[in-house]
Design an enzyme around this catalytic site. Structure first.
Site, PDB file in Angstrom:
ATOM      1  N   ASP A   1       0.833  -1.205   0.000  1.00 37.16           N
ATOM      2  CA  ASP A   1       0.000   0.000   0.000  1.00 37.16           C
ATOM      3  C   ASP A   1       0.872   1.261   0.000  1.00 37.16           C
ATOM      4  O   ASP A   1       2.081   1.218   0.291  1.00 37.16           O
ATOM      5  CB  ASP A   1      -0.898  -0.024   1.244  1.00 37.16           C
TER       6      ASP A   1
ATOM      7  N   ASP B   1     -10.749   1.665  -3.281  1.00 37.82           N
ATOM      8  CA  ASP B   1     -11.296   1.309  -1.968  1.00 37.82           C
ATOM      9  C   ASP B   1     -12.811   1.285  -2.015  1.00 37.82           C
ATOM     10  O   ASP B   1     -13.448   0.934  -1.034  1.00 37.82           O
ATOM     11  CB  ASP B   1     -10.849   2.332  -0.910  1.00 37.82           C
TER      12      ASP B   1
HETATM   13  C1  GLA Z   1      -5.828   1.676   2.262  1.00 39.38           C
HETATM   14  C2  GLA Z   1      -6.194   0.538   1.358  1.00 39.38           C
HETATM   15  C3  GLA Z   1      -7.227  -0.322   2.037  1.00 39.38           C
HETATM   16  C4  GLA Z   1      -6.680  -0.835   3.337  1.00 39.38           C
HETATM   17  C5  GLA Z   1      -6.231   0.323   4.202  1.00 39.38           C
HETATM   18  C6  GLA Z   1      -5.504  -0.161   5.446  1.00 39.38           C
HETATM   19  O1  GLA Z   1      -6.894   2.553   2.437  1.00 39.38           O
HETATM   20  O2  GLA Z   1      -6.609   0.994   0.126  1.00 39.38           O
HETATM   21  O3  GLA Z   1      -7.587  -1.394   1.208  1.00 39.38           O
HETATM   22  O4  GLA Z   1      -5.599  -1.688   3.083  1.00 39.38           O
HETATM   23  O5  GLA Z   1      -5.374   1.202   3.514  1.00 39.38           O
HETATM   24  O6  GLA Z   1      -5.087   0.877   6.226  1.00 39.38           O
END
Ligand code: GLA
Length: 805
Positions: free
Chosen positions: A500, A570
């Protein structure tokens, strides 16, 4: 294929032609890029020279108050010439290809053609990822000085500045298998003085006309890749990122097409950049109605000092062109990404169906909870369990611990080793979430190395998601991360890593670089990220890496050179996902785009949608689940089990098939077809329903016209509660909505769903379309009625009959 005749250069793929020439002055005049102008391997030199003559612009006298290049070439006015690259300062006042501040303070450059070389090799870049040529097996052609007929070929032009000792290389790479040509450039300082490079584009495309529509893809967190169409008739349109990453604000992929281009007809160029940082794509129409398109690293906040002997390489830019509309273009792009960007063990390998802990538990995780979730996953057919954020340091929220990549022992007493082994015992592979490039102010790493964070020393820093970015422009930080992440990835049976990157850049500054080199920081960061990603993906070749940046904030071809797939958004709401995934689909194939089935109401939109719609949309990517299965009832779990089984049966088609967009309005229509066209799946989703609208049809694409297909859906039964108090039109006693009685009846009585079952040929399915069973429209219901309420959808399967001709 590349052919050079005298001063003419011709690059060809089966469906496209690219031509330019070196003028007597040394400038490179662009002559044509577009649909095929015939197979030039079969033409004589003389015929080709005649073709080029036809394409070349005829000049007589300089018009108006333009600049004449020099006394010898009074008719040469660079302002109006189509060029392969444009220097700044000699009369061309459009978007330049490069901008250099020379040691004497001048910003004028004049790069002129010196020599050309043709080869079938594609060497790696030094600092950046690039596409890969494919296998040359079965190729007998050899490259000669003036010709290369191999499937993959490479033309290198060397240009030299007329007044300064600087060398510019222009590279053209031809991919015949997918009608793609890529370009890159490299500047070398052969002088004994330093120069400042203020811009070096990767490609430039000069069209003789204007009126193109530039389609760009914009958005924000949870709202990625919304297509925007703007006609370019005058002035300049810029698509760029200054976020530090390629960004969800403006993806580097753009299309240029005509007003009347459709999905299946008309001219369409697809253009992308193999770069994950600040990018820049500008289209400018000059006073003569000619359009220039450039793309490369964003020149804003960019400068790079090139000391004597130094070189700078610009990222590779990708171009394709089709006269078969957006689909013709996107099929080539998809092929290119699958074959020449994706690499390693996972390139062609079916991607596992995973269950991710994030929307199921967020930061509230511990070994028992995760194992319970994983077990429920295993029971429905999940293959890989992913432990998302929250497993390390003191990470119970998003305000600390990034950088402290040591297991939180109160959550995972036996570390990654124990939990991964327990997952293995359950029959699941195990993956983890990391965010290597980040550092929390509240972390041990920050206490030990505050100078490793990207920030302006002594000045206040603006944070995003309570975190700072590690200074990957500093090689020491990259070395540390390679070592630390290697330790993490080897500390258990880890098959998958979700990488990420949750914030964009602010206060851009590398404490490791001197003040005069701060303009290099953002680019050096990206090179540092690439070195890190390369080292780790090479060291752990079996691990499936999934890129992520708060969803799709770094969804680009650079990241895809290391990560076979990327978390597209997301946002897991299926209705919004249709727009997001459709946006990606123009430039990126389904195999690289991950999509999850999540809870309803959805966590981002609070919208309620049927479980089958959530699946139907997510299946058109690389499928996963991200919800608390332990909270679901038997009926939903059974449905999920069936979904996963179905997906596995059709996985190759969903992940690696050819993708076709159909309607996209209130109805969204997608089709994916296997490479051999024997198997296809269609999806039709309705956003809002309308009363008394019984008629609907589904039109397939991509099948063999002459083959016969079995077209069918999987009929399902509907919950009686979905019909509300209409139950009273049939029930002998009054049933109140939401009552115990209604719930009881719902356990035993369901309503039939329609069955589609037809055998017909591809031409009918594609040209006429299947007229579907009539929808419920307020007046009656039986087993032939199509229940099609808001956010309902269907999948249709098409299988070629064995007897087909
Ligand atoms: C980001 C990612 C999510 C999740 C969060 C965890 O927002 O896109 O899928 O992994 O971080 O903190």
């Amino acid at each position: 294929m590349i052919r050079k005749i005298k001063n003419i250069f011709m690059l060809g793929t089966p469906k496209t032609t690219y031509v330019f020439q070196a003028l007597p002055s040394g400038h490179l005049e662009h002559l044509y890029y577009g649909p095929l102008l015939g197979d030039f391997s079969e033409k004589t030199d003389e015929e080709l020279l005649q073709d080029a003559k036809c394409l070349e612009e005829k000049r007589a006298f300089p018009a108006g108050n333009m600049i004449s290049y020099d006394q010898e070439h009074m008719d040469l006015t660079l302002e109006d010439l189509r060029l392969e690259m444009s220097s700044l300062g000699k009369g061309d006042i459009r978007e330049p290809f490069l901008e250099i501040t020379h040691a004497d303070g001048s910003v004028t450059s004049d790069f002129l053609f010196e020599e050309a070389r043709i080869t079938d090799e594609k060497p790696e870049f030094h600092t950046l990822p690039g596409s890969l040529f494919g296998s040359r097996e079965g190729q007998e052609q050899k490259c000669t000085e003036n010709f290369c007929g191999e499937r993959y070929s490479h033309l290198i032009l060397t240009l030299k500045d007329a007044s300064y000792d600087l060398r510019l290389e222009l590279h053209y790479y031809v991919f015949e298998d997918c009608d793609v040509i890529t370009r890159s450039s490299r500047l070398v300082n052969d002088s004994d003085e330093a120069v400042v490079l203020n811009r070096l584009m990767s490609m430039q495309l000069d069209f003789e006309d204007s009126g193109y529509i530039m389609s760009t893809f914009h958005g924000a967190w949870a709202r990625e890749m919304y297509r925007s169409d703007v006609p370019i008739v005058s002035g300049k349109i810029v698509n760029s990122s200054n976020a530090g990453s390629s960004s969800n604000r403006s993806n580097p992929f753009v299309m240029l097409h005509r007003e009347d281009t459709t999905e299946s007809s008309g001219l369409c160029y697809g253009l992308n950049l193999i770069y994950s940082g600040n990018h820049y794509e500008a289209a400018e129409v000059n006073s003569f109605g000619k359009t220039r398109f450039v793309s490369g690293i964003n020149p804003q906040n960019f400068s790079f000092i090139l000391s004597p002997g130094d070189e700078f390489e610009a990222p590779e830019a990708v171009m394709t062109c089709s006269d078969e509309g957006y689909t013709g273009m996107s099929l080539s792009m998809h092929h290119f990404v699958r074959e020449h960007i994706s690499r390693g063990v996972w390139k062609h390998k079916a991607r596992p169906v995973l269950l991710n802990s994030w929307e199921a538990s967020y930061f509230k995780i511990n070994e028992n909870r995760l194992l319970r979730l994983a077990k429920a996953g295993k029971d429905v057919g999940i293959e890989l369990f992913v432990m998302d954020d929250g497993w390390f340091g003191e990470r119970n929220g998003d305000d600390c611990s990034l950088g402290d990549w040591d297991v939180n022992r109160s959550k995972l007493p036996g570390g990654l080793k124990q939990i991964s082994e327990k997952m293995e015992e359950l029959g699941l592979r195990f993956g983890i979430w990391v965010e290597p490039e980040m550092i929390s102010r509240r972390s041990r790493l920050y206490e030990a190395h505050p100078d490793w964070a990207m920030q302006i020393p002594g000045k206040p820093h603006s944070e995003g998601r309570n975190q700072m970015i590690l200074d990957l422009a500093n090689p020491e930080v990259v070395d540390y991360l390679i070592a630390k992440m290697s330790e993490v990835f080897s500390s258990g049976k880890i098959s998958y890593v979700k990488w990420d990157m949750n914030r964009i850049m602010s206060d851009v500054y590398s404490p490791a670089l001197p003040p005069e080199r701060q303009g290099e920081t953002a680019h050096r960061y990206i090179c540092g990220f690439y070195r890190l990603a390369k080292a780790l993906t090479e060291k752990f070749p079996e691990i499936l890496f999934e890129g992520c940046a708060a969803g799709g904030c770094r969804f680009d071809l650079g990241a895809l050179c290391y990560f076979p797939q990327i978390w597209a958004s997301d946002d897991t709401d299926p209705v919004m996902r249709t727009r997001i995934q459709q946006g990606y689909s123009y430039g990126y194939p389904a195999s690289v785009m991950t999509a999850h089935v999540s809870a309803s109401p959805n966590h981002q939109t609070l919208r309620e949608t049927p479980l089958d719609t959530r699946f139907n949309v997510a299946a058109f990517g690389t499928l996963g689940y991200e919800l608390n299965l332990n909270d679901l009832g038997k009926k939903e779990l059974d449905e999920i089990r069936k979904q996963i089984a179905l997906y596995k049966e059709w996985r190759e088609v969903f992940q690696f098939g050819d993708f076709y967009r159909g309607r996209f309005d209130n109805i969204v229509e997608w089709t994916v077809v296997s490479a051999d066209r024997k198997r296809g799946v269609g999806m039709m989703l309705q956003k809002l329903t309308e009363a008394n609208h019984p008629f609907e049809m589904y039109r397939a694409r991509g099948l063999n016209e002459g083959s016969r297909y079995h077209f069918y859906n999987i009929a399902k039964r509907h919950d009686i509660r979905d019909f509300g108090d209409l139950i009273n039109t049939a029930a002998p006693v009054h049933v109140r909505q939401g009552s115990i009685l209604q719930n009881m009846i719902a356990r035993f009585v369901t309503m039939p769903g329609e069955q589609e079952e037809i055998e017909t040929n591809g031409a009918v399915l594609m040209k006429a379309g299947v007229k579907l069973q009539g929808a419920y429209c307020g007046t009656g219901y039986n087993e032939n009625t199509r229940y099609f309420a808001d956010f309902n959808s269907r999948m249709y399967f098409m299988e070629e009959e064995k007897t087909s001709r």
